[in-house]
Motif scaffolding. Structure first.
Motif, short mmCIF file in Angstrom:
data_model
loop_
_atom_site.label_atom_id
_atom_site.label_comp_id
_atom_site.label_asym_id
_atom_site.label_seq_id
_atom_site.Cartn_x
_atom_site.Cartn_y
_atom_site.Cartn_z
N ARG A 153 1.07 -29.00 37.85
CA ARG A 153 0.97 -27.67 38.44
C ARG A 153 0.66 -27.70 39.93
O ARG A 153 0.28 -26.68 40.51
CB ARG A 153 -0.14 -26.87 37.73
CG ARG A 153 -0.15 -26.93 36.23
CD ARG A 153 1.12 -26.45 35.61
NE ARG A 153 1.45 -25.08 35.97
CZ ARG A 153 2.57 -24.48 35.58
NH1 ARG A 153 3.47 -25.14 34.88
NH2 ARG A 153 2.82 -23.23 35.94
N GLY A 195 -5.01 -20.80 38.30
CA GLY A 195 -3.58 -20.68 38.12
C GLY A 195 -3.06 -21.35 36.87
O GLY A 195 -2.30 -20.76 36.08
N TYR A 249 5.92 -13.65 37.01
CA TYR A 249 4.92 -12.62 37.32
C TYR A 249 4.33 -12.18 36.00
O TYR A 249 5.02 -11.99 35.01
CB TYR A 249 5.52 -11.46 38.13
CG TYR A 249 6.65 -10.69 37.46
CD1 TYR A 249 6.39 -9.66 36.56
CD2 TYR A 249 7.97 -10.99 37.76
CE1 TYR A 249 7.42 -8.96 35.95
CE2 TYR A 249 9.01 -10.28 37.15
CZ TYR A 249 8.73 -9.27 36.26
OH TYR A 249 9.75 -8.58 35.65
N ASN A 297 0.18 -18.50 41.82
CA ASN A 297 0.25 -17.26 41.06
C ASN A 297 -0.13 -16.06 41.91
O ASN A 297 0.43 -14.97 41.75
CB ASN A 297 -0.68 -17.33 39.83
CG ASN A 297 -0.13 -18.23 38.76
OD1 ASN A 297 0.93 -17.99 38.20
ND2 ASN A 297 -0.85 -19.30 38.45
N THR A 298 -1.09 -16.26 42.81
CA THR A 298 -1.52 -15.12 43.64
C THR A 298 -0.42 -14.69 44.61
O THR A 298 -0.31 -13.51 44.93
CB THR A 298 -2.80 -15.47 44.42
OG1 THR A 298 -2.56 -16.61 45.25
CG2 THR A 298 -3.95 -15.76 43.48
N ARG A 305 -4.21 -19.53 33.79
CA ARG A 305 -3.50 -18.26 33.59
C ARG A 305 -2.14 -18.49 32.93
O ARG A 305 -1.75 -17.76 32.01
CB ARG A 305 -3.31 -17.57 34.95
CG ARG A 305 -2.71 -16.17 34.85
CD ARG A 305 -2.49 -15.59 36.25
NE ARG A 305 -3.74 -15.41 36.95
CZ ARG A 305 -4.51 -14.32 36.82
NH1 ARG A 305 -4.16 -13.36 36.00
NH2 ARG A 305 -5.64 -14.22 37.51
N ILE A 306 -1.43 -19.53 33.36
CA ILE A 306 -0.12 -19.84 32.78
C ILE A 306 -0.28 -20.30 31.33
O ILE A 306 0.51 -19.93 30.45
CB ILE A 306 0.59 -20.92 33.62
CG1 ILE A 306 0.97 -20.36 34.98
CG2 ILE A 306 1.84 -21.44 32.90
CD1 ILE A 306 1.94 -19.20 34.96
N GLU A 342 1.88 -12.59 42.49
CA GLU A 342 1.28 -11.27 42.24
C GLU A 342 1.38 -10.38 43.47
O GLU A 342 1.69 -9.18 43.35
CB GLU A 342 -0.17 -11.46 41.81
CG GLU A 342 -0.31 -12.10 40.43
CD GLU A 342 -1.69 -12.67 40.16
OE1 GLU A 342 -1.90 -13.21 39.05
OE2 GLU A 342 -2.56 -12.59 41.05
N ASN A 369 6.76 -20.31 37.93
CA ASN A 369 5.78 -19.38 37.36
C ASN A 369 6.36 -17.96 37.30
O ASN A 369 7.07 -17.54 38.22
CB ASN A 369 4.51 -19.36 38.22
CG ASN A 369 3.70 -20.62 38.07
OD1 ASN A 369 4.03 -21.49 37.27
ND2 ASN A 369 2.63 -20.74 38.83
#
Length: 358
Positions: free
Chosen positions: A121, A16, A173, A274-275, A19-20, A278, A171
């Protein structure tokens, strides 16, 4: 003059925070910032692909030891090497991710002119070794800004950091592929690291005790982690290998979001997953635990279902509720997407970061 940004993070393994970082790097690259990423260790796993203009350097500082004095020695080496990089690159801003790297970065930058922006985070109530907790309390106040993505973190941070330095940035998308018209299958999906934090063991037990197997549903688990073998052995003991499947890390995660009907996140603690974002974007019916990072996005029975942490009985009950009610699944999924298009708008994320970097 072009502003230089130096990012610091433990690794670039798929996760996560990583990814950010990559998403933010790409935004800043388009805004004509010069970007370099330092990461401390390289793992033999999938990592994110970077834009050619983004420089990345592994410092190979991945030594682990249980010896107290060796740990101190190793962290001093980290501090020295990072300080050398700061002096050489001379960035306008240094943006670090995750607690230990945040602390090491602040120490490394003492008496240098760079502005340090640190990112938390995860849930700050999560237990960490006392030494790191103490250093966080002492050192975070010396940063330029502190960015966090877990709604309750503000309550803890303001005890030792000036409120003028604290920024809540949810966060966004990130997956932008438009939903194609595919038929949802009888799939319950989990995406994430297979660790104690994620509590996938609870998901497997509740799936087993629900009516899912009887009704022909599958549980797809995408991710790797320290509990992989433990979870595989559990599935073997329960004799449900034909119903639960491990898919490692997937480069086509969008297809799983499109095909699946239900998404479950039963973590013990989180920042802002994040998931989860999503799965909301892809209109899945969601079951999540009552923790701040999930509750910020999910309102019970409006755009998802919420359960108490580690409550096997309640999770099983809610799985059964969704299995038998396609209309409810569709309603929750549609409302979830509406929520994330508003709260997770990438433009809001971009604008807040650009304001910090003025």
């Amino acid at each position: 003059m072009t502003k230089k940004i130096l990012f610091l993070i433990p690794d670039l393994e798929i996760g996560g925070a990583q990814r950010i970082l990559i998403f933010l790097s790409n935004i800043l690259l388009k805004k004509k910032f010069k970007i370099k990423i330092l990461y401390l260790k390289k793992k033999n796993r999938n990592t994110f692909k970077l834009e050619p203009k983004i420089k990345a350097k592994c410092l190979n500082l991945d030594k682990e030891t249980n010896n107290f004095f060796e740990k101190i020695k190793h962290n001093l080496i980290r501090i020295r090497k990072i300080r050398e990089e700061l002096k050489d690159y001379k960035p306008s801003y240094v943006i670090s991710f995750l607690t230990t790297v945040n602390i090491i970065t602040i120490i490394s930058s003492i008496n240098l002119k760079q502005k340090i922006i640190i990112n938390e985070r995860n849930d700050l109530k999560k237990e960490i070794p006392f030494a790191w907790k103490f250093l966080r309390f002492i050192l975070y106040r010396f940063s330029h800004k502190v960015v966090f993505n877990q709604p309750d973190s503000n309550k803890i941070l303001k005890k030792f950091v000036s409120t003028s330095k604290i920024y809540f940035i949810p966060n966004p998308y990130i997956l932008r592929k438009k939903n194609s018209k595919v038929n949802r299958e009888k799939i319950i999906l989990f995406v994430g690291r297979l660790t104690y934090q994620k509590n996938v063991n609870l998901l497997i037990k509740s799936f087993y005790k629900s009516n899912a197997i009887k009704k022909g549903w599958k549980l797809i688990i995408i991710g790797r982690g320290s509990q992989l073998n433990l979870l595989k052995n559990k599935i073997k003991r329960l004799k449900i290998k034909n119903n639960i499947f491990f898919n490692g890390t997937s480069k086509q995660i969008e297809k799983w979001y499109e095909k699946s009907s239900i998404y479950i996140i039963c973590s013990r603690y989180e920042g802002m997953p994040n998931t989860l974002i999503e799965s909301m974007y892809y209109k899945l019916a969601i079951i999540g635990t009552k923790i701040p990072g999930v509750q910020y996005l999910i309102k019970n029975r409006k755009n998802g279902l919420l359960i108490n942490s580690n409550d096997e009985k309640e999770l099983t009950k809610n799985i059964n509720l969704l299995l038998d009610n396609k209309k409810l699944r569709n309603k929750l999924g549609l409302n979830a997407q509406k929520t994330i298009l508003k709260k997770g708008n990438p433009n809001l994320f971009q604008n807040k970061w650009l304001k910090i970097l003025k």
